[in-house]
Scaffold this motif. Structure first.
Motif, PDB file in Angstrom:
ATOM      1  N   UNK A 272       1.627  -4.355   9.148  1.00  0.00           N
ATOM      2  CA  UNK A 272       1.106  -3.059   8.906  1.00  0.00           C
ATOM      3  C   UNK A 272       2.595  -2.200   8.599  1.00  0.00           C
ATOM      4  N   UNK A 273       3.524  -2.239   9.300  1.00  0.00           N
ATOM      5  CA  UNK A 273       4.624  -1.439   9.156  1.00  0.00           C
ATOM      6  C   UNK A 273       5.477  -2.122   7.873  1.00  0.00           C
ATOM      7  N   UNK A 274       5.412  -3.472   7.766  1.00  0.00           N
ATOM      8  CA  UNK A 274       6.291  -4.092   6.912  1.00  0.00           C
ATOM      9  C   UNK A 274       5.636  -4.055   5.499  1.00  0.00           C
ATOM     10  N   UNK A 275       4.164  -3.756   5.630  1.00  0.00           N
ATOM     11  CA  UNK A 275       3.448  -3.824   4.612  1.00  0.00           C
ATOM     12  C   UNK A 275       3.205  -5.322   3.914  1.00  0.00           C
ATOM     13  N   UNK A 276       3.173  -6.165   4.951  1.00  0.00           N
ATOM     14  CA  UNK A 276       3.537  -7.522   4.303  1.00  0.00           C
ATOM     15  C   UNK A 276       2.406  -8.313   5.393  1.00  0.00           C
ATOM     16  N   UNK A 277       1.209  -8.740   5.027  1.00  0.00           N
ATOM     17  CA  UNK A 277       0.372  -9.362   5.630  1.00  0.00           C
ATOM     18  C   UNK A 277       0.674 -10.922   6.030  1.00  0.00           C
ATOM     19  N   UNK A 278       1.680 -11.403   5.343  1.00  0.00           N
ATOM     20  CA  UNK A 278       2.188 -12.777   5.647  1.00  0.00           C
ATOM     21  C   UNK A 278       3.192 -13.050   6.618  1.00  0.00           C
ATOM     22  N   UNK A 279       3.556 -12.039   7.229  1.00  0.00           N
ATOM     23  CA  UNK A 279       4.361 -12.196   8.485  1.00  0.00           C
ATOM     24  C   UNK A 279       3.712 -13.040   9.497  1.00  0.00           C
ATOM     25  N   UNK A 280       4.493 -14.134   9.975  1.00  0.00           N
ATOM     26  CA  UNK A 280       3.906 -14.701  11.050  1.00  0.00           C
ATOM     27  C   UNK A 280       5.020 -15.319  12.047  1.00  0.00           C
TER      28      UNK A 280
ATOM     29  N   UNK B 236      10.807 -12.708   9.783  1.00  0.00           N
ATOM     30  CA  UNK B 236      10.771 -11.804   8.715  1.00  0.00           C
ATOM     31  C   UNK B 236      12.032 -12.085   7.663  1.00  0.00           C
ATOM     32  N   UNK B 237      12.010 -11.185   6.734  1.00  0.00           N
ATOM     33  CA  UNK B 237      13.147 -11.058   5.954  1.00  0.00           C
ATOM     34  C   UNK B 237      13.878  -9.871   5.845  1.00  0.00           C
ATOM     35  N   UNK B 238      14.826  -9.678   5.295  1.00  0.00           N
ATOM     36  CA  UNK B 238      15.733  -8.352   5.127  1.00  0.00           C
ATOM     37  C   UNK B 238      14.610  -7.347   4.502  1.00  0.00           C
ATOM     38  N   UNK B 239      13.925  -7.643   3.553  1.00  0.00           N
ATOM     39  CA  UNK B 239      12.895  -7.115   2.722  1.00  0.00           C
ATOM     40  C   UNK B 239      12.094  -6.409   3.987  1.00  0.00           C
ATOM     41  N   UNK B 240      11.454  -7.165   4.778  1.00  0.00           N
ATOM     42  CA  UNK B 240      10.493  -6.689   5.827  1.00  0.00           C
ATOM     43  C   UNK B 240      11.206  -5.690   6.773  1.00  0.00           C
ATOM     44  N   UNK B 241      12.209  -5.940   7.172  1.00  0.00           N
ATOM     45  CA  UNK B 241      13.024  -5.178   8.001  1.00  0.00           C
ATOM     46  C   UNK B 241      13.383  -3.627   7.438  1.00  0.00           C
ATOM     47  N   UNK B 242      13.722  -3.681   6.157  1.00  0.00           N
ATOM     48  CA  UNK B 242      13.837  -2.498   5.396  1.00  0.00           C
ATOM     49  C   UNK B 242      12.601  -1.664   5.253  1.00  0.00           C
ATOM     50  N   UNK B 243      11.474  -2.294   5.001  1.00  0.00           N
ATOM     51  CA  UNK B 243      10.283  -1.661   4.909  1.00  0.00           C
ATOM     52  C   UNK B 243       9.799  -1.179   6.470  1.00  0.00           C
ATOM     53  N   UNK B 244      10.156  -1.679   7.451  1.00  0.00           N
ATOM     54  CA  UNK B 244       9.727  -1.398   8.652  1.00  0.00           C
ATOM     55  C   UNK B 244      10.603  -0.161   9.099  1.00  0.00           C
ATOM     56  N   UNK B 245      12.040  -0.229   8.589  1.00  0.00           N
ATOM     57  CA  UNK B 245      12.914   0.957   8.865  1.00  0.00           C
ATOM     58  C   UNK B 245      12.547   2.027   8.134  1.00  0.00           C
ATOM     59  N   UNK B 246      11.838   2.000   7.002  1.00  0.00           N
ATOM     60  CA  UNK B 246      11.651   3.128   6.119  1.00  0.00           C
ATOM     61  C   UNK B 246      10.144   3.547   6.703  1.00  0.00           C
ATOM     62  N   UNK B 247       9.485   2.928   7.319  1.00  0.00           N
ATOM     63  CA  UNK B 247       8.103   3.406   7.908  1.00  0.00           C
ATOM     64  C   UNK B 247       8.507   4.167   8.968  1.00  0.00           C
ATOM     65  N   UNK B 248       9.557   3.793   9.796  1.00  0.00           N
ATOM     66  CA  UNK B 248       9.947   4.676  10.952  1.00  0.00           C
ATOM     67  C   UNK B 248      10.717   6.051  10.367  1.00  0.00           C
ATOM     68  N   UNK B 249      11.502   5.942   9.375  1.00  0.00           N
ATOM     69  CA  UNK B 249      12.209   6.969   8.423  1.00  0.00           C
ATOM     70  C   UNK B 249      11.114   8.050   7.955  1.00  0.00           C
ATOM     71  N   UNK B 250       9.761   7.429   7.690  1.00  0.00           N
ATOM     72  CA  UNK B 250       8.816   8.443   7.279  1.00  0.00           C
ATOM     73  C   UNK B 250       7.852   8.825   8.141  1.00  0.00           C
ATOM     74  N   UNK B 251       8.302   8.723   9.325  1.00  0.00           N
ATOM     75  CA  UNK B 251       7.548   9.071  10.600  1.00  0.00           C
ATOM     76  C   UNK B 251       6.185   8.397  10.564  1.00  0.00           C
ATOM     77  N   UNK B 252       6.128   6.949  10.322  1.00  0.00           N
ATOM     78  CA  UNK B 252       5.176   6.232  10.556  1.00  0.00           C
ATOM     79  C   UNK B 252       4.164   5.891   9.276  1.00  0.00           C
ATOM     80  N   UNK B 253       4.815   6.347   8.203  1.00  0.00           N
ATOM     81  CA  UNK B 253       3.782   6.035   7.165  1.00  0.00           C
ATOM     82  C   UNK B 253       4.592   4.859   6.342  1.00  0.00           C
ATOM     83  N   UNK B 254       3.629   3.773   6.169  1.00  0.00           N
ATOM     84  CA  UNK B 254       4.163   2.434   5.339  1.00  0.00           C
ATOM     85  C   UNK B 254       4.044   2.852   3.840  1.00  0.00           C
ATOM     86  N   UNK B 255       4.599   1.587   3.101  1.00  0.00           N
ATOM     87  CA  UNK B 255       4.787   1.632   1.618  1.00  0.00           C
ATOM     88  C   UNK B 255       3.501   2.047   0.949  1.00  0.00           C
TER      89      UNK B 255
END
Lengths: 303, 303, 303, 303
Positions: free
Chosen positions: C141-149, C196-215
């Motif tokens: 959910x944080x990465x907005x990527x349901x493929x992560x495993x 994960x990939x760099x993209x996932x990490x960036x999305x998750x970092x953004x989610x934290x930067x937006x105080x919990x709101x994902x992409x």
């Protein structure tokens, strides 16, 4: 001597009230805190007992002396002392700390738990049971008592609750100091659960006092090793009260949390003591006091 | 014995090449690393010397034995051991660490520097010089040599560079373990700079071996204290190689960074050794090896 | 921004030669030490990538951020911080030492391994797999990527070699800080192996930067917890180089021994970095340098 | 804002009853434990005060921020951080321990006493007084108050009782980390005794928040250094409660045992707090609580 022992037992027995039973396993917590017994075997072949001597109890840390002897019979000294040090620690018996600050992973000495695990891992044998039988055989020969065996209820309790020892074994594995975690722990829990009496401890202490010769006159421990373990008993045998005990009693001794103490007076006698209530350092509170007074009265100090 | 000592000196002298002179003050760094001497005084009154025995050197840490005796003559045991412990440390001789982790401020034992500072602070006397004279008097009586005195160049060098000891003294003051920082340090730097020979060390070792009676037959150390300090010599006398030395030599000994070692074989002999090149633990590299072989050859182990 | 990222990747890529791949499991040791990638997602919805971004790698210690969030969603703060502290440690990431000196058994913070084990033990779920699915769900959910495993080869390798983590888990059990050793370790080894990939990490970092709101605009992390974990990322996110990184980059970041770093710039952007060669503190050597320069160039410091 | 500050002072004032005045010098022990004051200066030029703000108190550890700035103006970063680290410690403010276990003698960071002594030793000047004048000058410029000066009674008391700091200075000298023990201590005792008010602290916090620009619009601290010290304030500014304070307040702050706290909210405001009763970590018990609530109410967290 008999009168002295009787008097000392009566005098020190009540100290048990100020001590505390080990309670990490139920079998130790069920003991009578006022129990106190002592047996002396002299090089002249005399034997004296006073107090609660028929009681059986488990070796616990006292077993570290015997596994060290066996590991040094199985390997040369360098191989053993490459993996475990020779220096007293000034730390509680169950400290994991010294593992990390000194040379990585090498326990300071064979009398702390981490060091004893290393020693147990070095005992030869095809299976854990083979290795245990070799430990039992040494203990039986030193005590000249072939009846000595495992208290299996204690063993199973130790095994079920030994998280700290499991922690240390995995830590030693991480550092490559031991090979197999599970078999090492298995042997260790079993050796701690070997059941003995004051008489057995006194016989084993006498065997060390006679440089390895047991009551039947057989040489069951190499002379040099009988000396070496008495050295560790003086410097590290009473947990982090070893220094104090060396000063006030002045004789090699090793205690266990079951309340047993095996003492060995070079060329004179072996002494077995049992008093299950422990002081805060983990030594028998009444047993330690009795031994100090016995040594001072009979001028047993080696110094 | 004479032949044995000659042989051991020749055999071990070269080990000095693998050692290192203490170099924190110039006087220690100027020694000949290949110097090696040994003197033995037996309870039968015999005396043997081999190697570089006329050389004078300073007591350094060996002085800790004598100040401990004096502090225990000046105060009862409780007063002393309330402020300094009895347990071996497993730490380097100059560690400050143990001050903080155990009971706040209480050094683990009187043979580490912090503990020796506490001991020096307890020696009675109106002035620092009074107190020093009492230390000198004890040392002279034990050695039966009234000529022993301070090497004042060494004293001034110690004083000028002793930052670590100054650090520890202030730390002990912070914890209320010592009262006066400056007089304690002054006495400590002076006691370390007492100059002796192998002969003096052997005489002092003999005095301890005879439970406090010196070569002239005078009882200059109480019997119980002669025993007590030999116990500390076994458990902590060789810095953090004490355990190893106890195992391989088995006799009470105290070393100093000057390269001196005083050994005492109960009821048998005193031994003085000098070899200024040190091993990494701070003990005379050649002197320690010589003592181990001497003990093994003559079966001197107390264990 | 794109030009800057391209330039920074080329400039810092060679630093990988001075680093070292983690080699405790084969999968980490087989990486290309010169790989380097970075992805940025901004609050404005822009996305930039440079270098080796399609590469997948495992979260390792980065997973500690997500399990902490989940444990704090499952329990109130007091329940969690009763068992694990909030203070930076100044110790290496894999130190067991701090467990013993402070309040017995309580790890100093949730970003050291011992603390992360405590956190994992607090995640709710009927089975280990239930609990893992909840961690995966949060990460997805944080990465907005349901493929992560999970990368199951990495998981099995971690599991087979994790002696130090096993040691710590048993130690925590001994102190009653965790309940079940095996399920805690199982979950921990699995969370570390989430790929994960760099993209996932960036999305998750953004989610934290937006105080919990994902992409996708969903609030997947409570606002207070998004803040709380960024605080830990600043004080303890880069092992015992956290202080230095805070000074030179000034942005919350969490690294893993796989070479990944997730950074979160409050109200601005999320950044994912991957460079598998590590410096001696265990952080991506090229990735850390790239992030510091990126932060300085764009003036991203929160201070 | 005024109403909020008034309310917070009244709400938190009583917490002083649960705290303890520092009592190592008489001047600190004589304070009123219920005193509590707060002053805020915003970037917009507004100023608010509530409670006991006219009271003067000494900087104590807060001075470490200013000497660090000055040392970094006098030397390049490498020269400074070669001698003192950047990592948070997780240890009490007065721990000497970390000196020995990490790289020999190098204190972990400039906010622990040992590190601050190193920093003070690096401040340029011909005499101690020259150096002190330079510290005073920086403090006066940052606070925009040329009246700030030493409280000489406090200075003399610190000097007379500072055994632990003397211990550490000698230890640092032993390791060659500082050159002159006496002048370093002299400057250190003086910088700790600089007397300020809440207003001064708020002005200095604002100066850091404005990246070095003071109330008169002068740039008195280099921009990079204003950032750097705020980083240390977050990771190590509140002794070993820094992690907790970062989580619950989320703003750079530095406390002293006098009960003062200087906080700096980047681009927003400076806050000065005074409440002399301390919690067990050495921070103002009422002042810390007030700051946490103020930050949460106004959403000041930088995370």
């Amino acid at each position: 001597m008999q009168a002295l022992l009787d008097e000392l037992v009566e005098k020190h027995r009540e100290k048990g009230q100020d001590g505390k039973l080990a309670d990490y396993i139920p079998q130790l917590g069920e003991q009578n805190p006022l129990a106190l017994g002592v047996t002396v075997h002299t090089v002249e072949g005399e034997e004296f007992s006073a107090g609660d001597c028929p009681v059986a109890f488990t070796l616990q840390s006292i077993s570290k002396v015997f596994t060290l002897i066996l590991a040094l019979m199985d390997h040369d000294e360098e191989a053993v002392f490459d993996r475990v040090g020779m220096e007293p620690s000034g730390d509680p018996f169950n400290s994991i700390y010294k593992l990390e600050v000194d040379s990585p992973g090498k326990p300071l000495n064979p009398m702390i738990n981490a060091g004893a695990l290393v020693v147990s891992s070095l005992i030869r044998g095809r299976t854990v049971d083979d290795r245990l039988q070799r430990v039992l055989s040494l203990v039986r020969n030193m005590a000249d008592n072939q009846e000595i065996d495992i208290d299996s209820a204690v063993y199973h309790s130790e095994r079920a609750t030994g998280y700290r020892n499991r922690a240390m074994a995995h830590f030693l594995k991480e550092y490559g100091i031991i090979d197999d975690v599970e078999s090492t722990l298995e042997l260790y829990f079993q050796q701690c659960a070997i059941a003995v009496t004051c008489d057995d401890l006194a016989q084993m202490g006498l065997c060390l006092a006679r440089l390895g010769v047991n009551a039947s006159g057989e040489s069951v421990v190499p002379r040099e090793l009988a000396r070496l373990v008495k050295t560790f008993m003086i410097t590290t045998g009473m947990y982090n009260a070893s220094g104090e005990f060396a000063i006030y009693a002045g004789i090699p001794a090793k205690s266990g949390v079951s309340g047993g103490i095996m003492a060995s007076v070079p060329e004179k006698m072996g002494i077995g003591v049992f008093g299950p209530a422990l002081d805060e350092k983990g030594n028998s509170i009444a047993g330690g006091a009795l031994l100090k007074e016995l040594s001072q009265t009979l001028d047993l100090s080696i110094f």
